[in-house]
Design a protein around this motif. Structure first.
Motif, PDB file in Angstrom:
ATOM      1  N   SER B  70       0.842  -1.203   0.000  1.00 32.11           N
ATOM      2  CA  SER B  70       0.000   0.000   0.000  1.00 32.11           C
ATOM      3  C   SER B  70       0.875   1.250   0.000  1.00 32.11           C
ATOM      4  O   SER B  70       0.533   2.273  -0.574  1.00 32.11           O
ATOM      5  CB  SER B  70      -0.948  -0.005   1.202  1.00 32.11           C
ATOM      6  OG  SER B  70      -0.269   0.296   2.404  1.00 32.11           O
ATOM      7  N   ARG B 266       3.186  15.173   2.841  1.00 31.68           N
ATOM      8  CA  ARG B 266       2.808  16.536   3.228  1.00 31.68           C
ATOM      9  C   ARG B 266       3.890  17.253   4.010  1.00 31.68           C
ATOM     10  O   ARG B 266       4.028  18.464   3.891  1.00 31.68           O
ATOM     11  CB  ARG B 266       1.523  16.470   4.062  1.00 31.68           C
ATOM     12  CG  ARG B 266       0.283  16.199   3.222  1.00 31.68           C
ATOM     13  CD  ARG B 266      -0.914  15.891   4.094  1.00 31.68           C
ATOM     14  NE  ARG B 266      -2.151  15.882   3.306  1.00 31.68           N
ATOM     15  CZ  ARG B 266      -3.293  15.333   3.707  1.00 31.68           C
ATOM     16  NH1 ARG B 266      -3.360  14.744   4.886  1.00 31.68           N
ATOM     17  NH2 ARG B 266      -4.356  15.376   2.947  1.00 31.68           N
TER      18      ARG B 266
ATOM     19  N   MET C 187      -1.623   2.447   4.005  1.00 37.85           N
ATOM     20  CA  MET C 187      -1.037   3.757   3.766  1.00 37.85           C
ATOM     21  C   MET C 187      -0.924   4.143   2.295  1.00 37.85           C
ATOM     22  O   MET C 187       0.072   4.721   1.871  1.00 37.85           O
ATOM     23  CB  MET C 187       0.329   3.839   4.430  1.00 37.85           C
ATOM     24  CG  MET C 187       1.216   2.619   4.299  1.00 37.85           C
ATOM     25  SD  MET C 187       2.760   2.814   5.273  1.00 37.85           S
ATOM     26  CE  MET C 187       2.283   2.002   6.806  1.00 37.85           C
ATOM     27  N   ASN C 190      -3.197   9.811   1.841  1.00 39.44           N
ATOM     28  CA  ASN C 190      -3.272  10.586   3.074  1.00 39.44           C
ATOM     29  C   ASN C 190      -4.707  10.652   3.577  1.00 39.44           C
ATOM     30  O   ASN C 190      -4.954  10.844   4.753  1.00 39.44           O
ATOM     31  CB  ASN C 190      -2.802  12.019   2.843  1.00 39.44           C
ATOM     32  CG  ASN C 190      -1.403  12.097   2.288  1.00 39.44           C
ATOM     33  OD1 ASN C 190      -1.158  12.734   1.266  1.00 39.44           O
ATOM     34  ND2 ASN C 190      -0.464  11.429   2.949  1.00 39.44           N
ATOM     35  N   GLU C 210       0.469   6.328   8.665  1.00 41.62           N
ATOM     36  CA  GLU C 210       1.785   6.530   8.036  1.00 41.62           C
ATOM     37  C   GLU C 210       2.834   6.525   9.148  1.00 41.62           C
ATOM     38  O   GLU C 210       2.597   7.068  10.216  1.00 41.62           O
ATOM     39  CB  GLU C 210       1.843   7.894   7.323  1.00 41.62           C
ATOM     40  CG  GLU C 210       2.487   7.894   5.952  1.00 41.62           C
ATOM     41  CD  GLU C 210       3.727   7.055   5.814  1.00 41.62           C
ATOM     42  OE1 GLU C 210       4.708   7.332   6.492  1.00 41.62           O
ATOM     43  OE2 GLU C 210       3.735   6.117   4.989  1.00 41.62           O
ATOM     44  N   TRP C 211       3.985   5.907   8.864  1.00 40.42           N
ATOM     45  CA  TRP C 211       5.062   5.911   9.853  1.00 40.42           C
ATOM     46  C   TRP C 211       5.438   7.348  10.212  1.00 40.42           C
ATOM     47  O   TRP C 211       5.920   7.610  11.323  1.00 40.42           O
ATOM     48  CB  TRP C 211       6.282   5.165   9.294  1.00 40.42           C
ATOM     49  CG  TRP C 211       6.036   3.712   8.993  1.00 40.42           C
ATOM     50  CD1 TRP C 211       6.083   3.116   7.765  1.00 40.42           C
ATOM     51  CD2 TRP C 211       5.697   2.665   9.911  1.00 40.42           C
ATOM     52  NE1 TRP C 211       5.810   1.769   7.870  1.00 40.42           N
ATOM     53  CE2 TRP C 211       5.567   1.455   9.177  1.00 40.42           C
ATOM     54  CE3 TRP C 211       5.499   2.623  11.298  1.00 40.42           C
ATOM     55  CZ2 TRP C 211       5.253   0.227   9.765  1.00 40.42           C
ATOM     56  CZ3 TRP C 211       5.182   1.394  11.881  1.00 40.42           C
ATOM     57  CH2 TRP C 211       5.053   0.226  11.129  1.00 40.42           C
ATOM     58  N   ILE C 212       5.288   8.258   9.276  1.00 36.51           N
ATOM     59  CA  ILE C 212       5.612   9.661   9.543  1.00 36.51           C
ATOM     60  C   ILE C 212       4.760  10.216  10.675  1.00 36.51           C
ATOM     61  O   ILE C 212       5.213  11.024  11.474  1.00 36.51           O
ATOM     62  CB  ILE C 212       5.379  10.509   8.265  1.00 36.51           C
ATOM     63  CG1 ILE C 212       6.303  10.028   7.143  1.00 36.51           C
ATOM     64  CG2 ILE C 212       5.570  11.996   8.547  1.00 36.51           C
ATOM     65  CD1 ILE C 212       6.015  10.687   5.792  1.00 36.51           C
ATOM     66  N   VAL C 217       7.873   5.541  15.994  1.00 32.73           N
ATOM     67  CA  VAL C 217       8.944   5.537  14.990  1.00 32.73           C
ATOM     68  C   VAL C 217      10.139   6.379  15.442  1.00 32.73           C
ATOM     69  O   VAL C 217      11.296   5.993  15.274  1.00 32.73           O
ATOM     70  CB  VAL C 217       8.390   6.071  13.659  1.00 32.73           C
ATOM     71  CG1 VAL C 217       9.501   6.492  12.720  1.00 32.73           C
ATOM     72  CG2 VAL C 217       7.491   5.013  13.020  1.00 32.73           C
ATOM     73  N   TYR C 218       9.839   7.513  16.030  1.00 31.22           N
ATOM     74  CA  TYR C 218      10.911   8.442  16.396  1.00 31.22           C
ATOM     75  C   TYR C 218      11.487   8.164  17.785  1.00 31.22           C
ATOM     76  O   TYR C 218      12.621   8.508  18.074  1.00 31.22           O
ATOM     77  CB  TYR C 218      10.386   9.872  16.359  1.00 31.22           C
ATOM     78  CG  TYR C 218       9.734  10.230  15.049  1.00 31.22           C
ATOM     79  CD1 TYR C 218      10.496  10.368  13.895  1.00 31.22           C
ATOM     80  CD2 TYR C 218       8.350  10.386  14.948  1.00 31.22           C
ATOM     81  CE1 TYR C 218       9.896  10.676  12.686  1.00 31.22           C
ATOM     82  CE2 TYR C 218       7.748  10.707  13.743  1.00 31.22           C
ATOM     83  CZ  TYR C 218       8.521  10.848  12.613  1.00 31.22           C
ATOM     84  OH  TYR C 218       7.930  11.159  11.418  1.00 31.22           O
ATOM     85  N   ASP C 238       7.633  19.515  14.872  1.00 21.05           N
ATOM     86  CA  ASP C 238       7.728  20.178  13.568  1.00 21.05           C
ATOM     87  C   ASP C 238       7.139  19.303  12.463  1.00 21.05           C
ATOM     88  O   ASP C 238       6.402  19.795  11.600  1.00 21.05           O
ATOM     89  CB  ASP C 238       9.203  20.498  13.263  1.00 21.05           C
ATOM     90  CG  ASP C 238       9.389  21.166  11.910  1.00 21.05           C
ATOM     91  OD1 ASP C 238       9.018  22.355  11.790  1.00 21.05           O
ATOM     92  OD2 ASP C 238       9.881  20.510  10.971  1.00 21.05           O
ATOM     93  N   ILE C 239       7.448  18.025  12.478  1.00 22.20           N
ATOM     94  CA  ILE C 239       6.926  17.114  11.446  1.00 22.20           C
ATOM     95  C   ILE C 239       5.409  17.004  11.537  1.00 22.20           C
ATOM     96  O   ILE C 239       4.703  17.129  10.534  1.00 22.20           O
ATOM     97  CB  ILE C 239       7.583  15.719  11.577  1.00 22.20           C
ATOM     98  CG1 ILE C 239       9.081  15.787  11.257  1.00 22.20           C
ATOM     99  CG2 ILE C 239       6.888  14.705  10.670  1.00 22.20           C
ATOM    100  CD1 ILE C 239       9.866  14.545  11.647  1.00 22.20           C
ATOM    101  N   ARG C 242       3.754  20.140  10.280  1.00 17.10           N
ATOM    102  CA  ARG C 242       3.766  20.263   8.820  1.00 17.10           C
ATOM    103  C   ARG C 242       2.722  19.338   8.193  1.00 17.10           C
ATOM    104  O   ARG C 242       2.087  19.688   7.195  1.00 17.10           O
ATOM    105  CB  ARG C 242       5.149  19.904   8.259  1.00 17.10           C
ATOM    106  CG  ARG C 242       6.191  20.965   8.530  1.00 17.10           C
ATOM    107  CD  ARG C 242       7.563  20.545   7.973  1.00 17.10           C
ATOM    108  NE  ARG C 242       8.594  21.464   8.429  1.00 17.10           N
ATOM    109  CZ  ARG C 242       8.876  22.630   7.873  1.00 17.10           C
ATOM    110  NH1 ARG C 242       8.185  23.034   6.821  1.00 17.10           N
ATOM    111  NH2 ARG C 242       9.822  23.411   8.369  1.00 17.10           N
ATOM    112  N   GLU C 243       2.590  18.120   8.739  1.00 15.32           N
ATOM    113  CA  GLU C 243       1.569  17.201   8.224  1.00 15.32           C
ATOM    114  C   GLU C 243       0.184  17.821   8.379  1.00 15.32           C
ATOM    115  O   GLU C 243      -0.644  17.767   7.470  1.00 15.32           O
ATOM    116  CB  GLU C 243       1.636  15.852   8.971  1.00 15.32           C
ATOM    117  CG  GLU C 243       2.794  14.963   8.575  1.00 15.32           C
ATOM    118  CD  GLU C 243       2.597  14.286   7.209  1.00 15.32           C
ATOM    119  OE1 GLU C 243       1.465  13.883   6.878  1.00 15.32           O
ATOM    120  OE2 GLU C 243       3.599  14.178   6.460  1.00 15.32           O
TER     121      GLU C 243
END
Lengths: 303, 303, 303, 303
Positions: B70, B266, C187, C190, C210-212, C217-218, C238-239, C242-243
């Motif tokens: 995906s 994004r 995923m 979006n 999403e892993w983001i 993840v972080y 910050d990430i 932005r998303e």
């Protein structure tokens, strides 16, 4: 020298006291050689080094990746010239640790390094892993490397940085046989010290390295080992600057290990350039080759 | 061409000199092709590329993870459209390296890429690992990919980026047979150069890549390999900008590898957008496809 | 539905076309369900979720580490209360995905979550790895988890997030049998979309992750897997910002996955708190549970 | 105490309920021991600790790397003196957790630590991995370490931090037999709590640690395990400060684990120094040894 008594089937927590004491004392930091003052009354010393591994990292691993080999060539083709140009412009002497195979592949590079006033030191034959060798093989490779560098540069090297800082149980013994002035692979201090072997003085100066003061730690890329250049270049500059600032404060040595195939990129050379600008803004910093630092440190030793 | 002499039971430090020289010289950077000046008297060149791997990364690994598949679809569904919209808006030509299986899954995507003025280059069949193939299999896959792309896009590709930049011992030989204009998988320089094979010129232009100039290095996520997107997006922008700034300073090439399923998010598209804004603020930057850069570089070669 | 034709001894680059097409089409993103406008004329939607794994991550791995088990208890003892307090204070509804074993260990936690207006969704039995199970076992565990959550919370769950987003070949089939409203594990986009299975519509809404947009993840720490919390908390903020900002710009969905045992620390809660402050400063953001987002998305489907 | 019933051939998702409940309840956080107020009416408590592993990390792994052993010596030669100097200057008491082998190698270091008003606690014999030992061996090593520290320092230790925070199934039982006041290896809360074993109170105070509040997590370097010091030192300061600030806000405990061979470098000591300056700028912070914090926490227990 205590005999080796390898308790092969004991776990470390079962070892008798003499066993862990023997291991700890095999190679040890002895007397500190930080001088009262540095030559010319300078406040601190700066020793920059560049390990010119080039293609040998990949050759040592079997030489199968053409991609990594091209990365190695970058060190010679782009990295070293950029570094030499910066050192020339800022008039700073440095030390290049060069595997013999690198020297044979790129003899002109070594001759230019020498001609511009820098030092060349030993860095193994083909960036081999010392601790995987027999003592006999390790000795033979160090001696052959010594002869090769001497022949190509016209000057006998006086110091060694072991490849990957991999110091075998035999390394110090061989360095003593070779009569080297200094080693630069261990990390028991920030400042120079005398190496001891099994509790006895060796007369060899250690110029200590540290993973903190190494560009590859932050920037290395290994597709198969989950290593990535995850540190911001600005952070690396910040770390190096803090290391220098405190060395200056203490009157000690700031020794920095770099690699032409790591620092020699368009987005990274500013680290070295800004660091040099920062250090040269101070009046009392002594920039020297490793050999000259070691000679001054050795002068601190009692005879 | 020297015969292969695989010293199978020798360690690299035991190899005879001809062995490591042969390995080093197999594929080598020859003459630099950085021109005196770029077309139109521009100061530096910018070549943006996007590797449209999409589902092939997971298929290549066996195609078992529905989640990763995906993620691959995301590249086609969201990533490429976002990128094309930005390139359209800023009027910048780019190169898309597309595995044949991607092209077969998404032929409309490829036709749109072509219609909007970009280049499509070779990127393997299913993102296979070249160095794990026999020469015969590798050749067959490259040729089949060439036919597939030609059929779908109506244009024969002239360049190749090997999947994962994995350049096998046979890759250059096959590229020569195919009469390609350029390769973009190796890293012996920042600027274009001519590839040499066993010491002889090949006429093939190398447009060098670098892990530093690759979005996946900083942002990849692999649950089983301890890879995580640990670099701050703002840091990635800083690195790319420094790479460009120095290329501009030197009058060289700034080549950037990205992936629709990596940059096309994004929170990451601003990196590319701000970078473009930064570069377009300068009057004398040449934005070109890899093919056009390679053609101009090739014009530097002596015949 | 195409029959399985496992080409067991073929390499992926040898597969016939129908094989890779079958794999790609097994579970696929169909129609986009991003609405023209969100309920109440809002511009974008925000769906926060918390995966209450607690002790199950360690139990799933064998339950041998007492240290990791204490880390799990932290999720219940400190993490969830901190999160609930913040959601209460800011009046934001959220979704908690809860393994059945977590619900059995901490039934009061689940009842409090429900009482404060949040949703509870399926998250496996003991955080098992779906793709390592037979279809029969996977089905049995999902059904048992459904019964357990229903019994403890008094409400039947309508959505599932697979543990570790590990979506097996059988998962979608089972979700259809269970008549679920939505899944949140894949995923390909979006924004919400309809899931397709072997090319046919399923009526199930996918709320893509999403892993983001995942705190673990972080920040994850695994002593044996070289995973460390290497991302700066300020970078994570910050990430995420932005998303959200781009979702707001596009009028899409901002879905964020967090974990009580990851975000619920003194030095990390500010990320969520500042993010909420940032989002609530805008007048036209719709904060909703996953269920409510899925219901609104489902209303976009043609019948 | 429930009997052990190891369902050896069952997968975790097949375990009967009593199995996972038994595992979860083996060692558990009981009553919170965060006091209404700290001694002297202070608002929060700060407990700094330093794990003086020195050479034992390498000895525990077999003692083969001379390089890592020199790194261990750094802890004694440079790290501890720098830390003691800072604590002296700022008048802050701290706790040093010392493997017995470290104490035997460097008895003078331990005597200086005690003489300057700090506490010394248990940290295993040679930094062994408890969970790899039999209960009998683990007990014997803890008791031997207790005797060794008592003999060298003249004071019996009252608390233990297990090496690597590796808490075996037998550890709590042994700690109870030894009559220890506290443990500091688990992480079910931010603030002190009472440990429970199989559901019964133990009277032992847990002073919880966290990977977030540990310098090694961010800075460790392991050449073979892909661990690198990827976190910016300024980020580490930011994280520690946020942890403290929230502890101050809540009136809780801020406990920080450091290592002389990690924090004791020129580019890292500023983290501790600025943190101390930040905390000492507040009037109502209680700086105490782990023992004193544990004694105050224990006073909260009902008898």
């Amino acid at each position: 020298m205590p005999p080796e008594s390898p308790p092969k089937d004991l776990e470390p927590w079962q070892w008798p006291e003499e066993e862990w004491r023997r291991k700890v004392n095999h190679v040890r930091a002895g007397r500190s050689l930080r001088p009262e003052r540095w030559p010319g009354g300078k406040r601190c010393a700066v020793a920059l080094s560049f390990d010119s591994d080039h293609d040998t990292n990949e050759l040592r691993d079997g030489g199968k990746s053409i991609g990594r080999m091209s990365w190695g060539q970058y060190g010679n083709r782009v990295g070293v010239p950029r570094i030499l140009e910066l050192l020339q412009r800022t008039q700073i002497p440095a030390t290049f640790f060069v595997p013999a195979v690198t020297a044979l592949l790129y003899p002109d590079e070594q001759r230019r390094v020498m001609a511009e006033g820098h030092e060349i030191g030993l860095h193994g034959w083909i960036h081999e892993v010392n601790s995987a060798l027999t003592e006999k093989d390790e000795r033979e490779l160090h001696l052959r490397s010594f002869d090769t560098l001497t022949q190509i540069t016209g000057v006998s090297p006086v110091g060694m940085r072991t490849p990957s800082w991999d110091f075998s149980p035999a390394t110090l013994k061989i360095q003593r046989e070779m009569g080297l002035l200094y080693d630069s692979s261990l990390m028991a201090d920030n400042d120079p010290y005398e190496l001891e072997e099994h509790g006895e003085r060796t007369g060899i100066v250690e110029l200590p390295v540290e993973w903190i003061r190494d560009d590859a730690v932050y920037f290395n890329m290994n597709r198969f080992a989950a290593l990535r250049p995850y540190t911001a270049p600005t952070t690396v500059l910040d770390i190096f600057r803090r290391e220098f600032d405190a060395a200056y404060e203490e009157g000690g040595l700031f020794l920095l290990t770099m690699h032409p195939h790591v620092i020699g990129y368009r987005s990274r050379m500013f680290i070295l350039e800004e660091l040099i600008r920062h250090m040269q803004a101070l009046p009392d910093v002594w920039f020297a080759t490793h050999r000259d630092v070691a000679l001054h440190a050795k002068a601190q030793m009692p005879t």
